[in-house]
Design an enzyme around this catalytic site. Structure first.
Site, PDB file in Angstrom:
ATOM      1  N   ILE A 115       0.907  -1.158   0.000  1.00 58.69           N
ATOM      2  CA  ILE A 115       0.000   0.000   0.000  1.00 58.69           C
ATOM      3  C   ILE A 115       0.940   1.200   0.000  1.00 58.69           C
ATOM      4  O   ILE A 115       1.610   1.470   0.997  1.00 58.69           O
ATOM      5  CB  ILE A 115      -0.938   0.006   1.227  1.00 58.69           C
ATOM      6  CG1 ILE A 115      -1.841  -1.222   1.210  1.00 58.69           C
ATOM      7  CG2 ILE A 115      -1.776   1.292   1.234  1.00 58.69           C
ATOM      8  CD1 ILE A 115      -2.740  -1.360   2.432  1.00 58.69           C
ATOM      9  N   PRO A 116       1.045   1.909  -1.116  1.00 58.51           N
ATOM     10  CA  PRO A 116       2.160   2.830  -1.356  1.00 58.51           C
ATOM     11  C   PRO A 116       2.085   4.179  -0.642  1.00 58.51           C
ATOM     12  O   PRO A 116       1.940   5.232  -1.270  1.00 58.51           O
ATOM     13  CB  PRO A 116       2.122   3.003  -2.873  1.00 58.51           C
ATOM     14  CG  PRO A 116       0.673   2.863  -3.213  1.00 58.51           C
ATOM     15  CD  PRO A 116       0.149   1.818  -2.267  1.00 58.51           C
ATOM     16  N   CYS A 117       2.254   4.167   0.679  1.00 59.01           N
ATOM     17  CA  CYS A 117       2.245   5.420   1.429  1.00 59.01           C
ATOM     18  C   CYS A 117       3.433   6.309   1.048  1.00 59.01           C
ATOM     19  O   CYS A 117       3.377   7.522   1.242  1.00 59.01           O
ATOM     20  CB  CYS A 117       2.210   5.154   2.925  1.00 59.01           C
ATOM     21  SG  CYS A 117       3.456   4.000   3.526  1.00 59.01           S
ATOM     22  N   HIS A 118       4.479   5.714   0.462  1.00 59.49           N
ATOM     23  CA  HIS A 118       5.626   6.520   0.021  1.00 59.49           C
ATOM     24  C   HIS A 118       5.246   7.465  -1.124  1.00 59.49           C
ATOM     25  O   HIS A 118       5.974   8.418  -1.387  1.00 59.49           O
ATOM     26  CB  HIS A 118       6.792   5.610  -0.393  1.00 59.49           C
ATOM     27  CG  HIS A 118       6.466   4.660  -1.493  1.00 59.49           C
ATOM     28  ND1 HIS A 118       5.833   3.455  -1.254  1.00 59.49           N
ATOM     29  CD2 HIS A 118       6.662   4.733  -2.836  1.00 59.49           C
ATOM     30  CE1 HIS A 118       5.666   2.823  -2.417  1.00 59.49           C
ATOM     31  NE2 HIS A 118       6.159   3.574  -3.388  1.00 59.49           N
ATOM     32  N   ARG A 119       4.120   7.238  -1.771  1.00 56.32           N
ATOM     33  CA  ARG A 119       3.681   8.094  -2.881  1.00 56.32           C
ATOM     34  C   ARG A 119       2.929   9.336  -2.391  1.00 56.32           C
ATOM     35  O   ARG A 119       2.510  10.155  -3.204  1.00 56.32           O
ATOM     36  CB  ARG A 119       2.794   7.307  -3.842  1.00 56.32           C
ATOM     37  CG  ARG A 119       3.535   6.178  -4.532  1.00 56.32           C
ATOM     38  CD  ARG A 119       2.648   5.400  -5.464  1.00 56.32           C
ATOM     39  NE  ARG A 119       3.325   4.181  -5.921  1.00 56.32           N
ATOM     40  CZ  ARG A 119       2.702   3.124  -6.390  1.00 56.32           C
ATOM     41  NH1 ARG A 119       1.372   3.121  -6.507  1.00 56.32           N
ATOM     42  NH2 ARG A 119       3.387   2.062  -6.750  1.00 56.32           N
TER      43      ARG A 119
END
Length: 154
Positions: A115-119
């Site tokens: 789940i790409p929280c880095h985006r």
């Protein structure tokens, strides 16, 4: 509950599954390998593909534990295309909330990378990152995604 630790360019990542779904990805922790867990094996395979630049999204059964609000934010993060970013404000408008609350949900994401929280970035372009290595890791993941040579994934 089953666990599997996989090596990555960011160090060891420990995957956890429960009842046939992925529930957690923990940074730099080592867990004993479980016997033949199909979900963990597939998650490890997809992570290797991601780090090798062959996968932009993950196709895994998952059930991260969180509040209904957190789950709405995590679902919105899944809509951010690989190699792109959205601001906390963008997501706040999408889930009818405030940027600070979105940031809190990002920090509690139990499945980072998948789940790409880095985006998710601040309006200034950065923001924080609760994963191991902080902003250095966030930048590394975003750089990886910007360089991805996308090929069809099986």
């Amino acid at each position: 509950m089953a666990r599997l630790t996989v090596e990555s360019p960011l160090g060891p990542l420990t995957l956890t599954s429960t009842a046939g779904v992925l529930t957690a990805l923990d940074w730099r922790t080592a867990g004993a390998a479980s016997d033949n867990d199909a979900v963990l094996d597939e998650a490890a395979r997809q992570l290797r593909q991601y780090f090798d630049g062959q996968r932009a999204t993950f196709d895994l059964p998952m059930s991260p534990a969180g509040t209904p609000f957190q789950k709405r934010v995590w679902a919105a993060m899944l809509e951010i295309p690989c190699g792109r970013t959205a601001t906390y404000g963008d997501l706040a408008r999408q889930v009818d909330s405030a940027p600070r609350a979105v940031g809190g949900a990002c920090g509690r994401n139990p499945l980072p990378i998948v789940i790409p929280c880095h985006r998710v970035v601040a309006g200034t372009g950065k923001g924080g990152y609760s994963g191991f290595g902080g902003l250095t890791t966030k930048d590394w993941l975003l750089d990886l995604e910007r360089r991805l040579v996308l090929v069809p994934t099986p």
